[in-house]
Write an enzyme that holds these catalytic residues in place. Structure first.
Site, mmCIF file in Angstrom:
data_model
loop_
_atom_site.group_PDB
_atom_site.id
_atom_site.type_symbol
_atom_site.label_atom_id
_atom_site.label_comp_id
_atom_site.label_asym_id
_atom_site.label_seq_id
_atom_site.Cartn_x
_atom_site.Cartn_y
_atom_site.Cartn_z
ATOM 1 N N LYS A 1 -40.515 13.244 7.510
ATOM 2 C CA LYS A 1 -39.639 12.370 7.899
ATOM 3 C C LYS A 1 -39.373 12.697 9.656
ATOM 4 O O LYS A 1 -38.897 13.676 9.904
ATOM 5 C CB LYS A 1 -38.200 12.227 7.290
ATOM 6 C CG LYS A 1 -37.340 11.375 7.640
ATOM 7 C CD LYS A 1 -35.945 11.337 7.223
ATOM 8 C CE LYS A 1 -34.914 10.365 7.380
ATOM 9 N NZ LYS A 1 -33.628 10.269 6.534
ATOM 10 N N GLU B 1 -41.810 25.705 6.210
ATOM 11 C CA GLU B 1 -40.709 25.099 5.511
ATOM 12 C C GLU B 1 -41.281 24.740 4.041
ATOM 13 O O GLU B 1 -40.556 24.505 2.984
ATOM 14 C CB GLU B 1 -40.124 23.773 6.074
ATOM 15 C CG GLU B 1 -39.283 24.132 7.524
ATOM 16 C CD GLU B 1 -37.823 24.599 7.103
ATOM 17 O OE1 GLU B 1 -37.486 24.379 5.918
ATOM 18 O OE2 GLU B 1 -37.236 24.621 8.089
ATOM 19 N N SER C 1 -35.650 4.237 10.225
ATOM 20 C CA SER C 1 -35.308 2.862 10.694
ATOM 21 C C SER C 1 -35.582 2.475 12.006
ATOM 22 O O SER C 1 -35.799 1.263 12.297
ATOM 23 C CB SER C 1 -33.560 3.041 10.690
ATOM 24 O OG SER C 1 -33.146 4.111 11.564
ATOM 25 N N TYR D 1 -38.121 0.174 4.206
ATOM 26 C CA TYR D 1 -37.191 -0.996 4.106
ATOM 27 C C TYR D 1 -37.921 -2.032 3.770
ATOM 28 O O TYR D 1 -37.346 -3.222 3.337
ATOM 29 C CB TYR D 1 -36.241 -1.245 5.271
ATOM 30 C CG TYR D 1 -35.521 -0.094 5.659
ATOM 31 C CD1 TYR D 1 -34.301 0.362 4.848
ATOM 32 C CD2 TYR D 1 -36.105 0.973 6.647
ATOM 33 C CE1 TYR D 1 -33.773 1.695 5.329
ATOM 34 C CE2 TYR D 1 -35.431 2.200 6.825
ATOM 35 C CZ TYR D 1 -34.097 2.529 6.086
ATOM 36 O OH TYR D 1 -33.428 3.529 6.184
ATOM 37 N N ARG E 1 -27.861 5.473 12.285
ATOM 38 C CA ARG E 1 -26.425 5.579 12.217
ATOM 39 C C ARG E 1 -25.560 4.498 12.133
ATOM 40 O O ARG E 1 -24.492 4.703 11.830
ATOM 41 C CB ARG E 1 -26.613 6.256 13.824
ATOM 42 C CG ARG E 1 -27.562 7.570 14.063
ATOM 43 C CD ARG E 1 -26.983 8.741 13.727
ATOM 44 N NE ARG E 1 -27.989 9.908 13.540
ATOM 45 C CZ ARG E 1 -28.407 10.640 14.699
ATOM 46 N NH1 ARG E 1 -28.183 10.101 15.764
ATOM 47 N NH2 ARG E 1 -29.441 11.510 14.690
ATOM 48 N N LYS F 1 -37.988 17.614 8.271
ATOM 49 C CA LYS F 1 -37.124 16.312 8.849
ATOM 50 C C LYS F 1 -36.944 16.834 10.195
ATOM 51 O O LYS F 1 -36.224 17.867 10.575
ATOM 52 C CB LYS F 1 -36.069 16.314 7.972
ATOM 53 C CG LYS F 1 -34.996 15.280 8.390
ATOM 54 C CD LYS F 1 -33.798 14.799 7.689
ATOM 55 C CE LYS F 1 -33.048 13.829 8.326
ATOM 56 N NZ LYS F 1 -31.731 13.772 7.490
ATOM 57 N N ARG G 1 -28.622 17.105 16.179
ATOM 58 C CA ARG G 1 -28.646 17.890 14.978
ATOM 59 C C ARG G 1 -29.957 18.841 15.224
ATOM 60 O O ARG G 1 -30.599 19.443 14.363
ATOM 61 C CB ARG G 1 -28.921 16.980 13.627
ATOM 62 C CG ARG G 1 -27.824 16.169 13.271
ATOM 63 C CD ARG G 1 -28.152 15.452 12.170
ATOM 64 N NE ARG G 1 -26.895 14.592 11.766
ATOM 65 C CZ ARG G 1 -26.766 13.331 11.555
ATOM 66 N NH1 ARG G 1 -27.903 12.752 11.446
ATOM 67 N NH2 ARG G 1 -25.629 12.809 11.068
#
Length: 323
Positions: free
Chosen positions: A248, A233, A274, A313, A206, A196, A217
């Site tokens: 992602k 990872e 998004s 979505y 957000r 990610k 982040r």
């Protein structure tokens, strides 16, 4: 005699193209992310994501049922609480918005689809970070893991088939696996957010979760410049017991997705996030792109790069287009 080789022969009719297609996009490959807002009286449109809403409990159940009837492979739920605090306590509360929503959806569709839960504190903390903060204002990895363990147990108890730890804390998969097994929830699986990235493509999300985040982040999500890091990872998540793994975002990271898919021995997911959704919807609204064709093209490209599952979505809508 030139040319004797004519690849165009296999493109000459729709039937030929269908016969030799190398990549298939089916409803079962698609997962629908859904947002539920605490105490909402009616669905709340998300301005930056046209066509997507923050659901009420009732509209969530209805939309979940419609998605399952259409044939989607799964549902990923996110909660939007009314109240937040420093530790994200609403994420663990059995009466918290996400856990109640999981129970609602399970009561509605049961095992007819795969119910997934976002296991992260960012929607629930007043500072907007994915974990609790230490005295210096940084994210405390190990203190956060203890909360993820409680959150995962609450989600699986509520009805989630797959827990999706998305916070990118070191050791999160192993801690969650141990917590689930200890609680007698060994059948609950883990969809690890393995790679990610600290991406600008999350912007509209957000708004969708009414994030309180200030800053970024970058200290825990991956650097967009790196790909080898994703293999490290991946190895850790698999060793800790991940049942499936995720990359992602999707479209700007197809090389990462391909690398992960070539090295994973579990199903691989990718999240068409998004920002990817909103850019296409905005361009289509301007008449600059053919909306339906570009949606299918991007989803096919994500599948072609190696994704077994695609969170998008458009999941319910696209299932109605597929034969």
């Amino acid at each position: 005699m030139f040319p004797t080789q004519r690849p165009r022969r296999l493109r000459s009719t729709p039937a030929l193209r269908r016969l030799v297609a190398e990549t298939e996009l089916r409803p079962r490959n698609l997962v629908l992310p859904m947002f539920v807002r605490e105490n909402a009286a009616e669905p709340v449109p998300i301005a930056s994501m046209p066509g997507v809403v923050q659901h009420t409990r009732d509209s969530l159940r209805k939309s979940a049922s419609e998605a399952v009837a259409a044939g989607v492979g799964g549902l990923m739920l996110f909660g939007v609480p009314e109240h937040k605090d420093a530790t994200g306590s609403g994420a663990i509360d059995p009466k918290g918005v996400l856990n109640v929503a999981l129970a609602d959806v399970y009561a509605e569709v049961g095992d007819a689809t795969v119910i997934m839960a976002d296991c992260c504190l960012d929607e629930f903390t007043d500072h907007g970070h994915c974990g609790v903060l230490d005295a210096g204002g940084g994210v405390d990895n190990d203190a956060t893991l203890a909360l993820y363990a409680e959150m995962a147990v609450a989600q699986a108890t509520a009805g989630a088939h797959l827990i999706g730890p998305s916070g990118m804390m070191d050791g999160q998969v192993g801690v969650i696996r141990e917590a689930l097994d200890t609680a007698g929830l060994a059948d609950a699986g883990i969809l690890a957010y393995t790679a990610k990235y600290a991406s600008a493509f999350y912007g509209p999300f957000r708004e969708a979760v009414q994030s309180s985040l200030k800053g970024d982040r970058k200290t825990y999500q991956q650097d967009p410049a790196n790909v080898r890091e994703s293999l490290r990872e991946l190895a850790l998540d698999l060793a800790e017991g991940a049942d499936a793994v995720m990359v992602k975002p999707a479209m700007a990271y197809l090389d990462v997705l391909r690398t992960v898919a070539e090295n994973a021995d579990v199903p691989v997911a990718a999240y068409q996030v998004s920002g990817e959704y909103s850019m296409i919807e905005a361009a289509a609204a301007k008449g600059w792109v053919d909306r339906d064709r570009i949606i299918l093209e991007t989803l096919t490209g994500i599948r072609r790069a190696g994704a077994d599952l695609v969170l998008t979505y458009w999941a319910t809508e696209v299932t109605t287009w597929l034969d």
